[in-house]
Each structure stands twice: as C-alpha cells, then as structure tokens.
Design an enzyme around this catalytic site. Structure first.
Site, PDB file in Angstrom:
ATOM      1  N   SER A  22       0.872  -1.177   0.000  1.00  0.00           N
ATOM      2  CA  SER A  22       0.000   0.000   0.000  1.00  0.00           C
ATOM      3  C   SER A  22       0.908   1.226   0.000  1.00  0.00           C
ATOM      4  O   SER A  22       2.107   1.119   0.311  1.00  0.00           O
ATOM      5  CB  SER A  22      -0.850   0.002   1.281  1.00  0.00           C
ATOM      6  OG  SER A  22      -1.460   1.256   1.485  1.00  0.00           O
ATOM      7  N   TYR A  26      -2.948  -1.534  10.390  1.00  0.00           N
ATOM      8  CA  TYR A  26      -2.887  -1.672   8.925  1.00  0.00           C
ATOM      9  C   TYR A  26      -1.565  -1.114   8.379  1.00  0.00           C
ATOM     10  O   TYR A  26      -0.872  -1.776   7.602  1.00  0.00           O
ATOM     11  CB  TYR A  26      -4.073  -0.944   8.293  1.00  0.00           C
ATOM     12  CG  TYR A  26      -4.141  -1.049   6.790  1.00  0.00           C
ATOM     13  CD1 TYR A  26      -4.619  -2.208   6.182  1.00  0.00           C
ATOM     14  CD2 TYR A  26      -3.724  -0.001   5.969  1.00  0.00           C
ATOM     15  CE1 TYR A  26      -4.683  -2.326   4.804  1.00  0.00           C
ATOM     16  CE2 TYR A  26      -3.780  -0.104   4.590  1.00  0.00           C
ATOM     17  CZ  TYR A  26      -4.268  -1.262   4.004  1.00  0.00           C
ATOM     18  OH  TYR A  26      -4.322  -1.372   2.637  1.00  0.00           O
TER      19      TYR A  26
END
Ligand code: NAD
Length: 192
Positions: free
Chosen positions: A69, A82
């Site tokens: 990401s 996350y």
C-alpha cells in the site's frame, strides 16, 4: 496450493492480495483486532511462501507479488495496525527476494494508492456523504481520481513475468502521484 497444482500442473506465480483494514485508535484496539489483521496481512504471506515453496522450487523461474500500500511507505491516520502490516509486507518482500533468489524466485511488491474496490467503498460508506468524501480524498492525488483495480493488476502482471526480469525485492507504487506530493490539495489549475 495442492488444488491449484492439481488443476494447473504446477505453480509459477503467487500473488498475495488478501488484506483487511481496521479503523480505530490504538488504545481502543483489542489484542484480537491486532492479531487478526496481522494474521491476514502479514502471516498470510509467510504461510503462502511456506506452502508454495515445494512447488516453486521445481521451476527455473517463479514469481511472488505481494500487495502492499502507499502505507508501506508513509503513515496513515487511524489505521495503526494496517500501516504497520503494510510496512511489514515491504520488509517481508525484501527478505523473500534475498533468501529465495537462489531458486529462481523473484519477489516484489505493488503499492496501490486510493483504489476503487469494495474495501474503499465500505470505508467511504461509513461517512455521511461517501461521494463527497471520495471527491475530497482524491484532491490529494495529482491525477485527481481513484486508481482502478485493473491498473493495479497490470503492475502485478508485469512483476509476474519476464517483462520485469531483473526486478527483485522492490515496490512499484501505483498511486496516481500521491506519494510524490507534499501538498494536501493537488487539484490542477492548468485545466481551468
Ligand atoms: N482499495 C484500496 O484503496 C487499497 C489501497 C492500498 C492497498 N490495498 C490493498 O489491496 C489489497 C486488496 O484490497 P481491496 O481493496 O481489493 O479490498 P477488498 O476488501 O475489496 O478485497 C480484499 C480481498 O481479501 C480477501 N480476504 C480477506 N481476508 C481473507 C482471508 N482471511 N483469507 C482469504 N482471503 C481474504 C477478501 O475475500 C477479498 O476478496 C489488500 O491487500 C489491500 O490492503 C487496497
């Protein structure tokens, strides 16, 4: 792994794309919240490598692509587990690239920016006006739009074949320029 090998007669490409997000402040997390997220986003890659390895080592060349990401590279608010997990995805990518190059495995990471998937929609739907929230978010993106899943997939494809021969242990960022910008609002005035 076994059913894939039984169906296709071998295993050359592993893409670790499964991921979950948990929104909240770290002091409100439960131990289970943390473990579940790390289990899917990080331990899942460990398991995939572990069980793919006996098959991958039979090939002269094989490929693993892990989906990180933009938060593999920078922090992001209200998603501490996350962002930690996505940092780990990049580190694990580098470790696998080093340790398994000898068996012909190349391991790389694709780091998507804001991408229009069910995960994004689910997140936007927790806000009062999801379309307006998305419009505001993409003002941070120089291309002024969310990425499409097929744009991420094409980078994964590139890293899963010999077009990318020589690329190993790195990350391709597909974010419309998000990480290139220091500004919070990158809306382009050349078009006006
Ligand atoms: N959408 C974005 O803006 C964005 C941005 C950066 C990175 N990513 C990453 O892209 C990847 C795909 O996310 P997405 O946006 O398509 O999300 P999504 O929620 O739409 O899809 C996630 C997929 O992971 C699968 N999954 C979740 N837990 C699983 C488990 N325990 N076992 C097997 N499969 C499981 C789900 O079934 C689903 O198919 C994730 O790793 C995510 O972190 C997404």
């Amino acid at each position: 792994m076994e059913s894939t090998v039984a169906k296709f007669g071998g295993l050359n490409i592993v893409v670790n794309c499964a991921g979950i997000v948990h929104v909240g402040s770290l002091h409100d997390y439960s131990s289970d919240d943390w473990d579940q997220l790390m289990g899917v986003n990080v331990k899942g890659i460990f398991f995939a490598l572990k069980h793919a390895f006996p098959h991958l080592r039979k090939n002269d060349r094989s490929y693993m692509v892990n989906v990180g990401s933009i938060s593999s590279h920078v922090g992001q608010r209200s998603t501490p587990a996350y962002t930690t997990s996505k940092g780990a995805v990049l580190s694990l990518t580098q470790s696998i690239a080093l340790d398994y190059a000898a068996i012909g495995l190349r391991c790389n990471c694709v780091s998507p920016g804001i991408t229009d998937t069910p995960m994004l929609r689910q997140h936007l739907n927790t806000t009062p006006d999801p379309d307006e929230t998305l419009r505001q978010r993409v003002r941070r993106v120089p291309m002024n739009r969310a990425m499409q899943p097929d744009e991420i997939a094409r980078s994964i494809l590139y890293l899963s074949c010999e077009d990318s021969a020589g690329v190993n242990g790195t990350s391709i960022v597909v974010d419309g320029g998000y990480l290139a910008a220091a500004e919070w609002d990158t809306a382009d005035d050349l078009s006006e």
